[in-house]
Design an enzyme around this catalytic site. Structure first.
Site, mmCIF file in Angstrom:
data_model
loop_
_atom_site.group_PDB
_atom_site.id
_atom_site.type_symbol
_atom_site.label_atom_id
_atom_site.label_comp_id
_atom_site.label_asym_id
_atom_site.label_seq_id
_atom_site.Cartn_x
_atom_site.Cartn_y
_atom_site.Cartn_z
ATOM 1 N N GLU A 515 0.849 -1.244 -0.472
ATOM 2 C CA GLU A 515 0.435 -0.133 -0.144
ATOM 3 C C GLU A 515 0.216 1.227 0.152
ATOM 4 O OE1 GLU A 515 -2.315 -0.744 3.035
ATOM 5 O OE2 GLU A 515 -2.888 -2.996 3.146
ATOM 6 N N LYS A 627 5.673 -1.437 2.432
ATOM 7 C CA LYS A 627 4.761 -1.008 3.694
ATOM 8 C C LYS A 627 4.967 -2.877 4.435
ATOM 9 C CE LYS A 627 0.208 -0.549 6.094
ATOM 10 N NZ LYS A 627 -0.824 -0.341 5.972
ATOM 11 N N GLN A 628 4.572 -3.733 3.170
ATOM 12 C CA GLN A 628 4.805 -5.556 3.243
ATOM 13 C C GLN A 628 5.382 -6.031 1.713
ATOM 14 O OE1 GLN A 628 0.310 -3.931 3.333
ATOM 15 N NE2 GLN A 628 -0.344 -5.968 2.607
#
Length: 803
Positions: A515, A627-628
């Site tokens: 994101e 973010k991930q």
């Protein structure tokens, strides 16, 4: 079978990660492999422990707040019903066509936990007086919450209080609470006020997108209330969603001396007051039978039948229900437990996570599992793609019927997904919502919401995974094929054969799992999963045509599926473009990712994490920062498509760029680290994952647990340390034992079989407990097992690759 908590465990100093800064705080929860034990009440921990000590049964969820409350409000908060929500228009300052119209928010429904206590006119409250003894115990073997304490009032009266709570696993609608008060040094009057509180607590507005949003109180219509002796009832309707909710309670008082009873009624609050003659050393007990029902635009729930239901329920004691509860939990743990040898801290974390997953999962095919489960209202109680990728694998290999219910939920919202596709000018098929409860897209920020088209492929991946693990052709024929095919039609409309890339199939303006990067061309994860989706859709269509031609024809007619479409899916899959950088030997996250400057991590203050709370999205989007897991997640889900060397290069590139601001991230990095030869990294990430909520690493567990991360715990153990991969319909293992453990053991359900895997530092043993003979692989060795047979292999210590 698991033993209840009977030993005194050591105290734990928990490491909290608050906005990127690590600080030590004494959080007095003891380490024990079968539960949480709080031996000292600390007011500062009350909101966090309200989450950790919550209970649920897939329909009802109660936060672990005290029956008597712990604030000026008369009753404690936090009661939820899975799938029951209010809807309200999303108000945009500057709207555009196709934006999500409404938000759906999981309701805080009337709270029936409240039982206030007065001692000769003094209200019992742990914020006052003196606590002489205290213990609270969440027993994960029995799915019960118990508290025992000794308290001296400000005027010097001493009592012992015991409370017990269970949300029935055998009765979807039923909660039981038992309190016992014993005067230790006085006689006089004990007053108990037990009620149903409809003064619904709602969240305050916040700029943190992870928190809940408030609802319009005018959306609630109170229908009626009843206070008649031992029986209480409240009924309300939610105008915006059409839900009718009824809660009711009946009571059984156990008192050796006399008592009087009075009822109290308000529009949204009813109560029964018991005034009991208290005798020194003689306990007074009250058992509360509490029920919740909810229906959406259906026949009204008959008040008389609800009262009859509770009266029948009250014929059984708390102990009898607890015995049935234990049988259910024994079955769950026998099928689902992961035993860790030599590390009680990780054992506690793993079981805590699996326990909460079991409590939170919808079991009816019409509900799902929220990002915060049934322990809090964070993210408004929405369901995300987390379910298919992070949660479903645990249930698929341990409770396959529950995994089927999750996929049935997706089928139940298929019409809403079709309608959403039309709003985005997609003429065929379906577009599933990024966040929802009832099926409608609820994400107001489309760059990080609606643009995550990969959710269609995630659902198809879950159907494929489920079908291969279970062999359930009935589900595939009746619902799964339609899910896969309708989802696949999307790709042919948002993607195209690009002549500028040698007619490779490209997909533009999408957002992948990460994101911190939005609206990009050819996101690697999205294209990879879309390719797998299109291949599987063509395969499913051909299978259905052969297996059940009548069903295939009926489906094609119902959705107006042209005979040329499956051929186009196969063509697009074969031509799918996957970004690759030859100079570095890695997969760029998207076409433009490598053209961006790397985020300046050295100059970013530690208290500016998560980045999303401190920087405008455009600032984040223009940098190389994740973010991930995004590419790294694709490496896991389509594992057989990539060599170990390729996975290692991609991991090495993306790990330094990833903040792990999402709790979905660390588990994926742990699994890939296990595979590519970084066992220390794998263990470091796993330690964060296993105790994410117990140690409150992201400083927001007070708003609810993190169900995706909890599912990731199981994945780390089984797919990471045990190295399990599914190749076609065959299981393969490449296990090792990380430092800090002596071994581990778990069971898997696979195509009607029960397989036990037992790993220690020297050997790996595979036992087929029940079922037909099975072929599997240990590392590169084929293994054949008949029922009752065990085969054991030596394993070498993990070899760590220099990064």
């Amino acid at each position: 079978m698991p033993e209840v908590l009977i030993t005194l465990a050591k105290h734990l100093t928990i490491s909290f990660y608050v906005s990127g800064m690590k600080k030590e705080q004494q959080h007095k929860l003891e380490i024990h492999p079968w539960g949480l034990l709080e031996r000292e009440f600390q007011a500062d921990d009350y909101p966090l422990n309200a989450t950790l000590f919550s209970l649920g049964n897939g329909f009802i969820g109660l936060r672990g707040t005290f029956e008597e409350g712990f604030d000026p409000e008369p009753f404690s908060d936090g009661c939820y019903l899975n799938g029951v929500y209010a809807s309200e228009p999303i108000r945009y300052g500057e709207a555009a066509y196709g934006y999500a119209r409404n938000n759906q928010r999981m309701l805080t429904v009337p709270d029936g936990k409240g039982i206030q206590i007065w001692v000769d006119g003094e209200r019992f409250n742990l914020a006052e007086g003196e606590i002489l003894e205290y213990e609270r115990h969440l027993d994960m073997a029995n799915a019960t919450l118990a508290r025992s304490l000794t308290w001296r009032s400000p005027l010097g009266k001493t009592l012992r209080l015991k409370t017990q709570r269970q949300i029935c696993l055998t009765e979807k609608h039923l909660v039981l609470i038992h309190v016992e008060i014993t005067p230790l040094d006085f006689g006089g009057e004990i007053r108990l006020l037990t009620g149903l509180d409809g003064n619904l607590d709602q969240a305050e507005r916040s700029d943190d997108p992870r928190l809940a949003s408030p609802i319009d109180q005018g959306d609630i219509q109170w229908l009626n209330n009843v206070a008649d002796g031992d029986y209480l009832a409240l009924a309300l309707s939610v105008r915006s969603s059409g839900y009718e909710i009824r809660c009711a309670a009946t009571h059984r008082l156990q008192a050796s001396a006399g008592h009087t009873m009075t009822n109290l009624r308000h529009e949204n609050r009813v109560a029964t007051e018991y005034r009991c003659v208290a005798q020194r050393g003689k306990p007074i007990g009250l058992t509360k039978y509490l029920a919740y029902f909810a229906e959406q635009r259906a026949e009204p729930i008959e008040a008389g039948s609800l009262r009859q239901y509770l009266e029948l329920s009250a014929n059984k004691s708390f102990a009898e229900y607890a015995k049935a509860q234990r049988i259910e939990m024994d079955k769950f743990w026998q099928e689902s437990d992961i035993q860790v040898l030599g590390n009680d801290s990780l054992q506690q974390g793993i079981r805590f996570n699996l326990f909460h997953l079991f409590q939170s999962l919808g079991r009816d095919g019409r509900t799902n599992i929220a990002a915060k489960g049934l322990s809090g209202d964070g993210y408004d109680g929405h369901y995300f793609w987390d379910t298919e990728i992070y949660v479903l694998p645990f249930f698929l290999y341990t409770q396959p019927n529950m995994a089927r219910h999750l996929l049935e939920y997706r089928h139940s919202i298929l019409d809403a997904a079709r309608a959403r596709a039309r709003e985005l000018a997609i003429s065929k098929g379906a577009l599933f919502p990024w966040r929802t409860i009832g099926g409608e897209e609820c994400s107001a920020y489309y760059p990080a919401g609606t643009a995550q088209f990969h959710i269609n492929a995630d659902i198809a991946y879950a159907v494929r995974h489920y079908s291969r693990v279970t062999g359930d052709t009935e589900f595939l024929r009746e619902k799964g094929a339609e899910l896969v095919i309708e989802g696949a039609r999307l790709w042919m409309e948002i993607g195209h054969f690009n002549p500028r890339r040698n007619n490779q199939f490209c997909i533009n303006e999408v957002t992948g799992p990460d994101e911190y990067t939005a609206l990009v061309d050819n996101n690697f994860y999205t294209n990879l999963m879309a390719r797998a989706h299109l291949e599987y859709a063509a395969e499913v269509y051909q299978w259905l045509q052969s297996f059940d031609p009548e069903a295939c024809l009926a489906l094609a007619q119902r959705i107006q599926l042209g005979p040329q479409e499956p051929m186009l899916w196969a063509k697009a899959a074969k031509a799918m473009y996957l970004p690759y950088d030859q100079s570095q030997g890695i997969h760029p996250q998207d076409d433009g990712f490598l053209d961006k400057p790397v985020w300046d991590f050295e100059q970013t203050p530690a208290n500016h994490y998560p980045l999303l709370l401190h920087y405008h999205p455009l600032v984040i989007y223009r940098h190389q920062v994740c973010k991930q897991a995004d590419v790294v997640l694709g490496l896991l889900l389509e594992s057989s498509e990539f060599s170990i060397e390729q996975k290692r290069r991609d991991f090495d590139f993306y790990e330094p760029l990833t903040t792990h601001d999402s709790t979905l991230s660390a588990c994926i990095h742990s699994i890939i680290a296990s595979e590519v030869g970084y066992p220390e990294k794998a263990l470091d990430y796993f330690q964060q994952v296993a105790r994410m909520d117990l140690d409150n690493h992201h400083n927001n567990t007070q708003h609810g647990i993190h169900t995706a991360c909890m599912g990731g715990t199981w994945m780390c153990m089984v797919q990471g340390f045990a190295g399990m991969r599914l190749r076609g319909t065959e299981l393969r293992f490449a296990p090792f034992v990380p430092e800090g453990m002596e071994g581990y053991r778990f069971r898997l359900q696979f195509r009607g079989r029960t397989l036990e895997v037992d790993i220690n530092c020297s050997n790996a043993s595979y036992t087929l407990i029940t079922g037909e003979p099975i072929n599997l692989h240990h590392v590169h060795k084929p293994v054949f097992l008949a029922a009752g047979e065990t085969q054991t292999f030596e394993i070498a210590p993990p070899v760590e690759v220099t990064q």
